[in-house]
Structure formats: C-alpha cells, structure tokens
Write a protein that holds these residues in place. Structure first.
Motif, PDB file in Angstrom:
ATOM      1  N   PHE A 348       3.248  11.782 -13.849  1.00 32.93           N
ATOM      2  CA  PHE A 348       3.040  12.764 -12.783  1.00 32.93           C
ATOM      3  C   PHE A 348       3.715  14.079 -13.161  1.00 32.93           C
ATOM      4  O   PHE A 348       3.065  15.073 -13.441  1.00 32.93           O
ATOM      5  CB  PHE A 348       3.581  12.226 -11.460  1.00 32.93           C
ATOM      6  N   GLN A 349       5.030  14.090 -13.164  1.00 30.80           N
ATOM      7  CA  GLN A 349       5.805  15.228 -13.647  1.00 30.80           C
ATOM      8  C   GLN A 349       7.037  14.681 -14.355  1.00 30.80           C
ATOM      9  O   GLN A 349       7.494  13.567 -14.059  1.00 30.80           O
ATOM     10  CB  GLN A 349       6.233  16.162 -12.509  1.00 30.80           C
ATOM     11  N   GLU A 350       7.569  15.473 -15.252  1.00 30.29           N
ATOM     12  CA  GLU A 350       8.728  15.041 -16.031  1.00 30.29           C
ATOM     13  C   GLU A 350       9.868  14.627 -15.099  1.00 30.29           C
ATOM     14  O   GLU A 350      10.293  15.383 -14.233  1.00 30.29           O
ATOM     15  CB  GLU A 350       9.196  16.174 -16.940  1.00 30.29           C
ATOM     16  N   GLY A 351      10.337  13.392 -15.283  1.00 34.51           N
ATOM     17  CA  GLY A 351      11.456  12.893 -14.493  1.00 34.51           C
ATOM     18  C   GLY A 351      11.071  12.396 -13.115  1.00 34.51           C
ATOM     19  O   GLY A 351      11.944  11.972 -12.352  1.00 34.51           O
ATOM     20  N   LEU A 352       9.778  12.459 -12.773  1.00 34.97           N
ATOM     21  CA  LEU A 352       9.349  12.072 -11.431  1.00 34.97           C
ATOM     22  C   LEU A 352       8.333  10.933 -11.462  1.00 34.97           C
ATOM     23  O   LEU A 352       7.515  10.780 -10.558  1.00 34.97           O
ATOM     24  CB  LEU A 352       8.771  13.276 -10.695  1.00 34.97           C
ATOM     25  N   GLY A 353       8.372  10.147 -12.515  1.00 31.38           N
ATOM     26  CA  GLY A 353       7.555   8.947 -12.559  1.00 31.38           C
ATOM     27  C   GLY A 353       6.105   9.200 -12.909  1.00 31.38           C
ATOM     28  O   GLY A 353       5.722  10.233 -13.455  1.00 31.38           O
ATOM     29  N   ASN A 354       5.284   8.220 -12.569  1.00 28.99           N
ATOM     30  CA  ASN A 354       3.868   8.252 -12.918  1.00 28.99           C
ATOM     31  C   ASN A 354       3.009   8.315 -11.661  1.00 28.99           C
ATOM     32  O   ASN A 354       3.528   8.427 -10.540  1.00 28.99           O
ATOM     33  CB  ASN A 354       3.517   7.024 -13.763  1.00 28.99           C
ATOM     34  N   LEU A 355       1.704   8.242 -11.839  1.00 30.06           N
ATOM     35  CA  LEU A 355       0.802   8.366 -10.698  1.00 30.06           C
ATOM     36  C   LEU A 355       0.830   7.141  -9.795  1.00 30.06           C
ATOM     37  O   LEU A 355       0.469   7.226  -8.620  1.00 30.06           O
ATOM     38  CB  LEU A 355      -0.623   8.633 -11.174  1.00 30.06           C
ATOM     39  N   ALA A 356       1.262   6.021 -10.319  1.00 27.68           N
ATOM     40  CA  ALA A 356       1.448   4.853  -9.453  1.00 27.68           C
ATOM     41  C   ALA A 356       2.604   5.114  -8.490  1.00 27.68           C
ATOM     42  O   ALA A 356       2.531   4.778  -7.296  1.00 27.68           O
ATOM     43  CB  ALA A 356       1.719   3.605 -10.293  1.00 27.68           C
ATOM     44  N   ASP A 357       3.666   5.728  -9.006  1.00 28.04           N
ATOM     45  CA  ASP A 357       4.791   6.094  -8.144  1.00 28.04           C
ATOM     46  C   ASP A 357       4.358   7.121  -7.099  1.00 28.04           C
ATOM     47  O   ASP A 357       4.748   7.040  -5.933  1.00 28.04           O
ATOM     48  CB  ASP A 357       5.936   6.680  -8.977  1.00 28.04           C
ATOM     49  N   LYS A 358       3.558   8.084  -7.522  1.00 25.12           N
ATOM     50  CA  LYS A 358       3.068   9.092  -6.577  1.00 25.12           C
ATOM     51  C   LYS A 358       2.225   8.449  -5.491  1.00 25.12           C
ATOM     52  O   LYS A 358       2.335   8.807  -4.309  1.00 25.12           O
ATOM     53  CB  LYS A 358       2.258  10.154  -7.318  1.00 25.12           C
ATOM     54  N   THR A 359       1.391   7.484  -5.858  1.00 21.17           N
ATOM     55  CA  THR A 359       0.552   6.803  -4.880  1.00 21.17           C
ATOM     56  C   THR A 359       1.404   6.106  -3.833  1.00 21.17           C
ATOM     57  O   THR A 359       1.108   6.154  -2.631  1.00 21.17           O
ATOM     58  CB  THR A 359      -0.379   5.795  -5.569  1.00 21.17           C
ATOM     59  N   GLU A 360       2.472   5.464  -4.277  1.00 19.26           N
ATOM     60  CA  GLU A 360       3.376   4.798  -3.326  1.00 19.26           C
ATOM     61  C   GLU A 360       4.001   5.808  -2.371  1.00 19.26           C
ATOM     62  O   GLU A 360       4.152   5.549  -1.176  1.00 19.26           O
ATOM     63  CB  GLU A 360       4.473   4.038  -4.091  1.00 19.26           C
ATOM     64  N   ARG A 361       4.386   6.971  -2.905  1.00 21.66           N
ATOM     65  CA  ARG A 361       4.959   8.012  -2.041  1.00 21.66           C
ATOM     66  C   ARG A 361       3.930   8.494  -1.017  1.00 21.66           C
ATOM     67  O   ARG A 361       4.246   8.693   0.152  1.00 21.66           O
ATOM     68  CB  ARG A 361       5.452   9.205  -2.870  1.00 21.66           C
ATOM     69  N   LEU A 362       2.699   8.675  -1.478  1.00 21.13           N
ATOM     70  CA  LEU A 362       1.663   9.172  -0.579  1.00 21.13           C
ATOM     71  C   LEU A 362       1.360   8.173   0.534  1.00 21.13           C
ATOM     72  O   LEU A 362       1.085   8.570   1.677  1.00 21.13           O
ATOM     73  CB  LEU A 362       0.387   9.487  -1.362  1.00 21.13           C
ATOM     74  N   LEU A 363       1.413   6.876   0.220  1.00 23.37           N
ATOM     75  CA  LEU A 363       1.183   5.867   1.250  1.00 23.37           C
ATOM     76  C   LEU A 363       2.231   5.981   2.356  1.00 23.37           C
ATOM     77  O   LEU A 363       1.909   5.933   3.554  1.00 23.37           O
ATOM     78  CB  LEU A 363       1.202   4.468   0.634  1.00 23.37           C
ATOM     79  N   LYS A 364       3.485   6.156   1.954  1.00 20.61           N
ATOM     80  CA  LYS A 364       4.574   6.271   2.938  1.00 20.61           C
ATOM     81  C   LYS A 364       4.526   7.618   3.659  1.00 20.61           C
ATOM     82  O   LYS A 364       4.747   7.692   4.870  1.00 20.61           O
ATOM     83  CB  LYS A 364       5.921   6.085   2.241  1.00 20.61           C
ATOM     84  N   LEU A 365       4.213   8.658   2.917  1.00 18.52           N
ATOM     85  CA  LEU A 365       4.139   9.990   3.517  1.00 18.52           C
ATOM     86  C   LEU A 365       2.983  10.067   4.508  1.00 18.52           C
ATOM     87  O   LEU A 365       3.076  10.738   5.539  1.00 18.52           O
ATOM     88  CB  LEU A 365       3.960  11.035   2.407  1.00 18.52           C
ATOM     89  N   GLY A 366       1.889   9.368   4.214  1.00 18.41           N
ATOM     90  CA  GLY A 366       0.742   9.339   5.117  1.00 18.41           C
ATOM     91  C   GLY A 366       1.093   8.711   6.448  1.00 18.41           C
ATOM     92  O   GLY A 366       0.626   9.158   7.509  1.00 18.41           O
ATOM     93  N   ARG A 464      12.528  20.295  -9.090  1.00 19.92           N
ATOM     94  CA  ARG A 464      12.845  20.470 -10.505  1.00 19.92           C
ATOM     95  C   ARG A 464      13.276  21.900 -10.813  1.00 19.92           C
ATOM     96  O   ARG A 464      13.517  22.243 -11.965  1.00 19.92           O
ATOM     97  CB  ARG A 464      11.631  20.115 -11.362  1.00 19.92           C
ATOM     98  N   GLY A 465      13.349  22.733  -9.786  1.00 21.52           N
ATOM     99  CA  GLY A 465      13.750  24.122  -9.983  1.00 21.52           C
ATOM    100  C   GLY A 465      12.626  25.012 -10.470  1.00 21.52           C
ATOM    101  O   GLY A 465      12.870  26.159 -10.863  1.00 21.52           O
TER     102      GLY A 465
END
Length: 683
Positions: A348-366, A464-465
């Motif tokens: 996804f982004q450097e130091g912020l995991g992959n798209l599977a991690d992003k998907t998990e975040r989006l599920l919770k954020l939704g 990430r600044g």
C-alpha cells in the motif's frame, strides 16, 4: 504605419498535454510586456502545432506612446527659503528628474516635476521582448540538450522573428532567428521562406501545416462526425481526446478502421480503454448505444495511401485487443473473492502494510462511518461485501496491463461472479470522482466506500509526513479531498469527519502523542479545500472566513450556512457587525457559565437578558432543525437590545460580581453569532 509581428519557435515534438497552457502563457506574457512598454496593438493571437509555437501581433504601432508623468517632491516650505530661492532639496529633486529647478511647479503646498518620455521604436521594444518570451515560459518538464545551459520544453531547432518583412535578431541556445520556417515533416518543404508576418498562416497551409489550432480542431471534429454519419453510427465522444489529437497533428485526416466482431464478447471497457487511452481512437456505437467493431482515428498527413495507414492502425489495435482477450480469459479462471490472498503481495505505502491490511482498515472504518451517518442496514451489508472485494481487481491481469480500468473491471468481474448490482456498482464508485468534473458516487455504499478509501489514503500519507506543498502532490491528495467534500456536499449526511479521521489514525497505529497534531493538519487541509470550492462559486472571502472560523462545522453545516449567508447578507449590515464586534472584543476568550438574573439591576441589561435567552433558544432550535436561514436571521433581532445595553450599562463595574455577570450576559448574547462563526472575520 502599423505593422504585424510574427514570432515562431520551432522545436522537436512538444507533448500534446502541455500545449494549451503554453499557448496561454505565451499570449499573456506578450500582452503584458507590450502593455508595460506602452506599445499599442490591435490584436494578439498564439498558434501551435506539435513542432511550433507561434505569436502573431497585428496592428503594432511604429513607436510606443509618449509617457507623461507627474512626480511629487518635498513640501514647498522645504523646497524654497523665505526669499523664494530654491533650496538644496528642490535642486536635488529637479536634478534627479532631469529638469531645471525653474521647471518645477508648486501645487497644494508641494513641488512637482512633470516629465515626458519619448516613444521608443517598436523594433527596439520587440528585440528586447522576444528573448524574454522564450525564457519566461514555464513547463511541467524542461529539457537540456547538447552541452548547453539553456532549457526549453523540447530542443529548439529554428526561430522566425519578423516585423512585417524585417527580420528581428533573436538568439536562443545557439539558434538565430530568420525568416525561414519548416513545413510538415513529411509533406512540406524542409525550408520555407516567410515573406512577411501577414503571410505566415497561408504560407504554412501551402506546406501542409494548419497552424491555427482552433481551425484544426473544428476540422477534425467535422471529419470524424462526417465519417460516423456515413456509417450510421455515433461516436463515443471525448473532448479531452479531441484536444490531445489536435496537438498531435499538423495536417489532420480522419479515417475509419475495423476489428473482428469476436472481440465484442469482451466487456466494453476492455475494448474502449485500449482504443482511447492507448491508441487515441474514437469508438463507434450503433443507434442503441451498442459498441460496433469500428473505430475512428486521425492521421497526421493527407489521404495518400490512407488504406495502408488504416491497415496499420487495425493491426496495432488487434494486438491490443488480443492482449485484453488473453487477460480477460485468464482473470475469469478465479473469482474476485478468491483473489484476496493476492492483496498481501501488493504494498500500500512504505511502512503501512499491504492492500490486505488496507482492506481490513476499510472494513472497520466503514462501520464507524456507517454509525455516524445512520447508514441503512441493507446499504451496510452492501458496503461490507463491496469493501471485501474493493481492491481485488488490482490483482487481475487486465488491471495490471490497463491500470485505468481499476474499479471498472472490478464491477464487470463482480457481476460475472454473481455479485449483486449494488455491490458491483460500489466497487466501481470507490474511485469516483477520478478527475475534476467527474461524476460522483450515487449509491449509499459507493459514497461511503469512496470517502473512507480516500480518508485512509490521506491520513496514511499525512502520517508519513508527506503533506502536499506548493504544486507538489504526488499522491493526488488535493483531488481526493475535494472528492470527499463534493460527495458530502451532495449528500444528506450532516456529519463531522473528525470521528472518521480519529478512527483512521487509530487503525493506522499513529502514536497517541502525535494524533492531535496530525488531526489538526488534516482538518486544516480539508478546510482549505472547502474554501477553494466556495471561492470557485464566487462566495465572498469574508463570508467564507466567517463560517470556516468555526472548526466545529460539518460540511453540510458549511453548505447550509453559505447559502443562508448569501441570501441574508449580515456581513453587509454595518450596525450588526459593529454590535457583535463590540461584544466579541469583550468575551472572545470567555467561557459561558450562566447569568445570575438576581444581579441584573439596569432595565437595559434585563431587557437584553430576556431577548438573548429567547434568541439563544431560537438559534439552537433552528440549528438542531438544520434551518440555516433562521440561524442566520437571529443575530439581527438582538441588535437594538445590544445597542441599548451598551448605551445605558457600564459593563466593567467596580463590583466584581456584577462585572462578571454582565460579561456572562454579553457572552450569552454573542452566542447567536458564535454558532455561525467568528465575527472578527468580517472586520
């Protein structure tokens, strides 16, 4: 006698996307410099093709206008002594203006010097101006070539500079100006002499260069539509594609090509994208909007051997469609839901995991967003499923090859997998809006998914600044922020984004001691984008500053208040602004704790308390009902009572209890304005 000026910069092929802005710059820069030089002209125009930028100024005066100026000097009492003799101050002032002291005049107690500057020959002005036009242009990217220090959008190969038929000497990057240009790379002459500036356009046309981009664009459009009409078809039109093609050709000739009908078994997007985005072809559809096995394109040349060109374009497109067919067939071997494991391999982004991690975040954020906006249960179910599948099309061969199809193929594949239309549409809508003027998501789930996806991108990048500065915005965060705001402006949701930002920071594991600072940065970024949206709608600056000074407003509140303030211009009510500004200065840092009615002694303060209590209740009730017109109307009702209060009552009484109580009363009265914003913004 008036003359015409021609200035042409010949270069290697200039990127089509750069051209409109460059031509606009060239015109503006030339116009500014001629006006600054006081050199009159009748008209100014810029022309452009892939190989040239041209400026034509018609009716240029022989000389610049004579300039008369009046310069104010020291006072007469300083300039002359008691006997009326000029002092050193007057003598020095006159010398500095190139005048004799006797030429000075006295008026209104001061001395003045009146000077006249003779007109300058047009040739001299133009000779100085033309090199500045070259170096004054700005490009997204510039090039150096050879061992030269000079840089331009592409290497410069020739210069033409004519004042009527006279060559104006200009030199740039070792290239010297003359009266020789070049025709079409393949159809025209290598060297063409321009007799005079007025003959430029026609001379180039004789050598297969249509230099006028507006005429060229109109011709291309006519050719395309004529061919489509002859095929009883309609064009899948795209203004941006037309503009790009316009700056890729100097002598346009449209043609029609075809491809095998078997490719129509592919989803339309898998055919249209290779055509438009990769080959710059216009697709054709029948009267029912069904895609036809034909396309239109534009050749940079004449119709000589047009069938050879047609065959070549068909061959290239066939290869593209073969690729699309291969990727589509391979992709269909695995449904989207089975592609979730592949998301772990995409960073996804450097130091912020992959798209599977992003998907998990989006599920919770939704879920957080759904609770905030009261998302209907059915829409919540759709959102959950769409979020699970949202990024899976990024693992497909089709999207890997044609990245423009992210979301588009996700929708197509979801439908083919048997997912509901609502889920498929939300997968597509997550990327909307993709550019300025693009459509917004229409489904509830699509709106939420689009917002939370963009919030995750923005907060992650800020964490990430990597905050956009100046024109640098590699992650397109400004566009995404404006997208979120436009979705909210067009929705029924009156919610604050703050809980969403906070939830996003938690999910991204932002350190607790960094969250407040990060939240402030993100909210300020959103506020500036919202301000730009209102400025584009020509809302007055001070009205925007008034409402955006209240950082507790939701986007819906801001929209409602803007419309109400434009209908009820309280900013133009001088008496109101003065009354509330006076109160603001007294209580801007005071927290309201209540008014003790037993300490109210004067009739004016009792009257203000009664009126302010009712107004405050009315204001809060209107706010709760989202009746922004009523909220904006309330402050004016208190103005008479406020003015009477300040006339009859000494707020800063010697008795601390009375003083404190009166300040609380002022704070209560001011609350009906504070709910809108900070009155100091209207100063």
């Amino acid at each position: 006698m008036a003359k015409d000026l021609l200035f042409e910069i010949g270069a290697e092929e200039i990127p089509a996307g750069f051209m409109p802005n460059i031509l606009g710059q060239l015109k503006q820069l030339a116009e500014t410099k001629l006006n600054d030089a006081h050199l009159p002209f009748e008209s100014i125009a810029t022309y452009g093709t892939p190989r040239r930028l041209a400026l034509i100024v018609k009716g240029l005066a022989d000389t610049s206008a004579e300039i008369s100026e009046r310069h104010k000097g020291p006072s007469a009492s300083i300039a002359y002594d008691a006997d009326g003799n000029a002092t050193k101050a007057a003598i020095g002032f006159a010398r500095g203006k190139g005048l004799d002291v006797a030429d000075l005049v006295v008026e209104d107690g001061y001395i003045y010097a009146e000077t006249k500057t003779a007109g300058v020959p047009a040739k001299d002005i133009v000779s100085e101006m033309l090199p500045q036009l070259i170096t004054g242009l700005n490009f997204p990217k510039s090039m150096h070539w050879g061992n030269l220090d000079a840089k331009f959008v592409r290497p410069v190969r020739w210069l033409v500079a004519l004042l009527d038929e006279e060559v104006i000497p200009v030199e740039f990057a070792t290239v010297k100006s003359g009266n020789v240009t070049r025709g079409h790379r393949f159809l025209g002459a290598d060297e063409i002499t321009i007799k005079n500036a007025a003959s430029y356009v026609d001379t180039l046309k004789e050598n297969f260069v249509m230099v006028d981009q507006d005429a060229r664009r109109e011709l291309i459009s006519k050719q395309l539509h004529d061919i489509a009409a002859s095929k009883n078809a309609s064009i899948v039109w795209d203004d941006d594609l037309l503009e790009e093609i316009n700056y890729l050709v100097e002598w346009p000739t449209a043609l029609c090509g075809g491809f095998e009908e078997s490719y129509l078994a592919l989803p339309d997007a898998a055919i249209i994208t290779p055509m438009k985005d990769h080959q710059r072809y216009f697709p054709l559809v029948d009267q029912n909007g069904k895609l036809l096995p034909m396309f239109l394109t534009v050749r940079n040349g004449s119709d000589h051997s047009i069938e050879v060109v047609q065959a070549g374009n068909e061959r290239v497109l066939r290869a593209r469609l073969d690729d699309a067919k291969f990727f589509f067939n391979e992709d269909r071997k695995k449904p989207l839901i089975d592609r979730q494991d592949g998301l772990t391999k995409i960073v996804f982004q450097e130091g912020l995991g992959n798209l599977a991690d992003k998907t998990e975040r989006l599920l919770k954020l939704g879920r957080v967003f759904g609770e905030e906006c009261g998302l209907h249960e059915d829409a919540a179910v759709v959102l959950e499923r769409a979020t699970e599948l949202a990024k899976t099309d990024l693992t497909t061969g089709m999207v890997t090859e044609f990245t423009e199809l992210q979301g588009v193929m996700g929708k197509e594949y979801a439908l083919l997998d048997g997912e509901s239309e609502e889920v498929a549409e939300a997968i597509f809508e997550q990327y909307l809006p993709r550019f300025a003027g693009d459509v917004l998501p229409q489904t509830e789930a699509g709106k939420v998914l689009s917002i939370i996806d963009k919030v995750d991108n923005i907060v992650a990048t800020f964490s990430r600044g990597l905050i956009p500065t100046g024109s640098q915005d590699p992650y397109a965060l400004r566009r995404q922020t404006i997208g979120i705001l436009n979705i909210l402006l067009g929705s029924e949701w009156n919610i604050s984004l703050r809980p969403i930002f906070k939830a996003s920071m938690e999910l991204l594991n932002v350190a607790a001691d960094k969250q407040d600072e990060l939240l402030g940065q993100v909210e300020e970024f959103f506020t500036l984008r919202l301000k730009n949206i209102f400025l584009d709608r020509e809302v007055p600056h001070h009205v925007i500053d008034l409402l955006l000074s209240n950082n507790e407003l939701s986007v819906a509140d801001a929209e409602g208040l803007v419309n109400a303030l434009l209908a009820n211009r309280i900013d133009e009510n001088v008496e109101l602004v003065q009354a509330y500004t006076r109160m603001y200065n007294l209580v801007k840092d005071l927290e309201y704790t209540g008014v003790n009615s037993d300490l109210l002694k004067e009739d004016a303060e009792k009257a203000l308390f009664e009126a302010a209590s009712k107004a405050s209740e009315a204001s809060l009730a209107a706010w709760e009902a989202n009746d922004y017109a009523a909220v904006v109307a309330v402050p004016a009702t208190l103005v008479p009572a406020i003015n009477k209060f300040f006339e009859d009552v000494m707020v800063m009484d010697k008795d601390e209890a009375i003083k404190s109580n009166r300040l609380q009363l002022v704070r209560l009265a001011y609350s009906v304005m504070a709910i809108i914003g900070d009155i100091s913004a209207l100063k």
